[in-house]
Design a protein around this motif. Structure first.
Motif, PDB file in Angstrom:
ATOM      1  N   ILE A  13     -96.117  55.097 100.116  1.00 27.87           N
ATOM      2  CA  ILE A  13     -97.478  55.491  99.759  1.00 27.87           C
ATOM      3  C   ILE A  13     -97.528  56.121  98.370  1.00 27.87           C
ATOM      4  O   ILE A  13     -98.345  55.745  97.529  1.00 27.87           O
ATOM      5  N   SER A  14     -96.632  57.071  98.098  1.00 28.32           N
ATOM      6  CA  SER A  14     -96.653  57.773  96.810  1.00 28.32           C
ATOM      7  C   SER A  14     -96.274  56.849  95.654  1.00 28.32           C
ATOM      8  O   SER A  14     -96.907  56.872  94.595  1.00 28.32           O
ATOM      9  N   GLY A  15     -95.251  56.044  95.846  1.00 31.83           N
ATOM     10  CA  GLY A  15     -94.827  55.142  94.783  1.00 31.83           C
ATOM     11  C   GLY A  15     -95.881  54.110  94.439  1.00 31.83           C
ATOM     12  O   GLY A  15     -96.109  53.794  93.259  1.00 31.83           O
ATOM     13  N   LEU A  16     -96.557  53.587  95.449  1.00 36.54           N
ATOM     14  CA  LEU A  16     -97.575  52.563  95.206  1.00 36.54           C
ATOM     15  C   LEU A  16     -98.772  53.131  94.452  1.00 36.54           C
ATOM     16  O   LEU A  16     -99.269  52.519  93.501  1.00 36.54           O
ATOM     17  N   VAL A  17     -99.248  54.312  94.872  1.00 33.55           N
ATOM     18  CA  VAL A  17    -100.415  54.876  94.196  1.00 33.55           C
ATOM     19  C   VAL A  17    -100.045  55.361  92.803  1.00 33.55           C
ATOM     20  O   VAL A  17    -100.871  55.301  91.877  1.00 33.55           O
ATOM     21  N   ALA A  18     -98.810  55.811  92.607  1.00 32.15           N
ATOM     22  CA  ALA A  18     -98.364  56.198  91.265  1.00 32.15           C
ATOM     23  C   ALA A  18     -98.329  54.986  90.349  1.00 32.15           C
ATOM     24  O   ALA A  18     -98.820  55.029  89.218  1.00 32.15           O
ATOM     25  N   ALA A  19     -97.743  53.891  90.840  1.00 30.02           N
ATOM     26  CA  ALA A  19     -97.664  52.677  90.039  1.00 30.02           C
ATOM     27  C   ALA A  19     -99.059  52.162  89.696  1.00 30.02           C
ATOM     28  O   ALA A  19     -99.343  51.798  88.549  1.00 30.02           O
ATOM     29  N   LYS A  20     -99.944  52.148  90.678  1.00 29.70           N
ATOM     30  CA  LYS A  20    -101.316  51.671  90.444  1.00 29.70           C
ATOM     31  C   LYS A  20    -102.010  52.510  89.388  1.00 29.70           C
ATOM     32  O   LYS A  20    -102.659  51.997  88.472  1.00 29.70           O
ATOM     33  N   THR A  21    -101.885  53.835  89.475  1.00 23.43           N
ATOM     34  CA  THR A  21    -102.531  54.734  88.526  1.00 23.43           C
ATOM     35  C   THR A  21    -102.006  54.536  87.116  1.00 23.43           C
ATOM     36  O   THR A  21    -102.774  54.415  86.151  1.00 23.43           O
ATOM     37  N   PHE A  22    -100.691  54.473  86.979  1.00 26.45           N
ATOM     38  CA  PHE A  22    -100.091  54.357  85.646  1.00 26.45           C
ATOM     39  C   PHE A  22    -100.325  52.972  85.041  1.00 26.45           C
ATOM     40  O   PHE A  22    -100.443  52.841  83.823  1.00 26.45           O
ATOM     41  N   ILE A  23    -100.405  51.940  85.874  1.00 19.22           N
ATOM     42  CA  ILE A  23    -100.756  50.606  85.365  1.00 19.22           C
ATOM     43  C   ILE A  23    -102.176  50.620  84.812  1.00 19.22           C
ATOM     44  O   ILE A  23    -102.441  50.125  83.709  1.00 19.22           O
ATOM     45  N   GLU A  24    -103.098  51.210  85.567  1.00 20.55           N
ATOM     46  CA  GLU A  24    -104.488  51.283  85.119  1.00 20.55           C
ATOM     47  C   GLU A  24    -104.626  52.077  83.824  1.00 20.55           C
ATOM     48  O   GLU A  24    -105.504  51.794  82.997  1.00 20.55           O
TER      49      GLU A  24
END
Length: 498
Positions: A13-24
């Motif tokens: 959960i944490s890794g996915l939302v971190a990746a999504k945020t930083f990609i955006e």
């Protein structure tokens, strides 16, 4: 130095939302995941078929990605995996993930620039072998989670028990329920996993015994069979009845002038639970007060658990295991119990052994406690962040807001105190939590029971006025947490970037 290349370790959960945020936010993101699938605690190999969330569906989603409405109130493990996979696919995260890639070493490259070297062991699908690879990054986000490595106590004569055909598992290893059929099963622990597995074993095994050192308060789904538990415990209302390190507003009145009222409030909650579950077995009544235990250990009651205990389908022992025996085990009381399978629901341990030793010792003390500012950064370690070590009762939300905070940190746009002030805050928070929060396991990895306070601290750091008007603050006290309500903050942050 401008940060461009970001490494995310873990695809839960944490890794996915971190990746999504930083990609955006325009970063070049690479995700390393040692398993073959995403999910973290929800990854297929770590679950059993009857596992469900303990959070209601609408409080366990990301701020901009609701669960499908056809999902039940408490989604299954399979539905959680499907939801997380859909989330990763929708926001371009999946193609950034290197699966079956385990991080083995992280260290600073010597030089003027801040560069982190990340060494991994990656599986080569073509040659079907594991090979070492080395990458350079400007920023590293450790999202390997606080439920990563299983914790099983070391007990004597384990080999004798196993050589006689006995099985010893951690709760995260029980992915085939058929092994319980017609067996003598012993489950160790009193948390969420232990009670869930004991209920399952009670319907499949020839016998089921639950061994625990201490009873915990279990929250019923409905109070008085009418009020849904989230209407109390998933609102800021519950937090105001708990003494906070820095009380504000009505909290000050309650805890300085209304202490008798606070005491009565929590005794009423205990009475409701004792009445609800018809406690007759004194072993199941926690010794400590409910308000002192609403932290890392708080969890929702498993359906049928107390009923099965009362009818004898689940036998209980308040004891500790001394050692294993051929065909069973011995308790510290001297009693011996026959067993075919022993399942430990004894939690997890945290490990960042891959991080350069010097920095690791700055973060984790000899007792395993983590020391991080806002549970995410260390004042003396640049360009390194943690996400998921701010675990809460709605961890997907604290992780998501935490990822926004970390992105702002990388851009130098946070309102942060000085280095010495951060150290002082870390020390004060740690000492206060250790004194006031009963048995929080490893301190420094959980923000419960002050989940809303924590979110508000992060939001203020990002430059927002958290309260607005007094009437709005009072309204927020009784509102059930709604992740989508926080997305307005994200929209403002993204507009600033664009």
């Amino acid at each position: 130095m401008e940060i461009k290349r970001v490494c995310v370790i873990g695809a839960g959960i944490s890794g996915l939302v971190a990746a999504k945020t930083f990609i955006e936010d325009g970063y070049q993101v690479t995700v390393f995941e040692k398993k073959s699938q995403i999910g973290g605690v929800w990854e297929d190999s770590r679950n059993y078929s009857e596992l469900t969330t303990h959070n209601p569906r609408d409080t366990y989603c990301f701020t901009d990605y609701p669960f499908p409405q056809e999902y039940p109130e408490f989604p299954t493990a399979e539905q959680m995996r499907n939801y997380l996979q859909s989330y990763a696919d929708s926001f371009g995260v999946t193609e950034r993930i290197f699966f079956q890639t385990e991080v083995t070493n992280i260290y600073r490259k010597i030089g003027n620039k801040i560069i982190w070297v990340v060494e991994v062991n990656a599986k080569d699908e073509k040659e079907n072998r594991i090979g070492k690879k080395i990458y350079d990054f400007d920023f590293v986000l450790i999202c390997n989670g606080v439920f990563n490595l299983s914790k099983i106590p070391k007990l004597a004569n384990r080999s004798e028990f196993e050589s006689g055909g006995g099985k010893i598992l951690h709760s995260s290893q029980l992915n085939d329920l058929s092994i319980l059929d017609n067996k003598k099963v012993i489950v160790v622990g009193f948390g969420k996993s232990a009670t869930e597995i004991s209920v399952i074993a009670a319907t499949r095994a020839s016998s089921c015994t639950l061994i625990f050192r201490r009873a915990l308060w279990k929250i019923p789904k409905y109070l008085f069979n009418i009020i849904h538990y989230q209407q109390i415990f998933f609102t800021r209302f519950a937090e105001i009845w708990l003494l906070y390190l820095r009380p504000v507003g009505i909290e000050k009145l309650l805890h300085y002038f209304g202490k008798p009222l606070v005491w009565v409030f929590w005794r009423i909650q205990e009475m409701i639970i004792r009445w609800k579950f018809g406690f007759k077995n004194h072993k199941l009544i926690p010794r400590k007060s409910m308000d002192s235990m609403l932290n890392y250990t708080a969890n929702l009651v498993t359906d049928y658990f107390y009923k099965y205990v009362q009818t004898g389908k689940i036998d209980t022992r308040k004891a500790e295991i001394s050692n294993f025996l051929p065909g069973g085990l011995e308790l510290n009381s001297g009693e011996t119990l026959a067993a075919d399978i022993v399942i430990f629901g004894t939690g997890f341990r945290q490990d960042i052994s891959f991080l350069e030793e010097k920095y690791r010792h700055w973060i984790v003390d000899e007792e395993g406690n983590f020391h991080l500012y806002r549970h995410m950064i260390h004042p003396d370690i640049p360009n390194l962040g943690f996400l998921g070590y701010n675990s809460s009762i709605f961890c997907q939300l604290t992780s998501e807001v935490g990822s926004w905070w970390l992105s702002q940190y990388c851009k130098g746009k946070l309102f942060l105190p000085s280095r010495s002030q951060m150290y002082k805050a870390m020390h004060i928070n740690f000492r206060w939590n250790k004194k006031n929060l009963s048995n929080s396991l490893a301190y420094g990895i959980c923000v419960s029971p002050f989940n809303f306070h924590y979110l508000e601290n992060l939001i203020e750091d990002m430059g927002f006025n958290i309260y607005g008007t007094k009437s709005k603050y009072i309204q927020n006290i009784t509102n059930i947490v709604k992740p989508s309500a926080y997305n307005c903050i994200r929209r403002v942050l993204r507009n600033k970037i664009n």
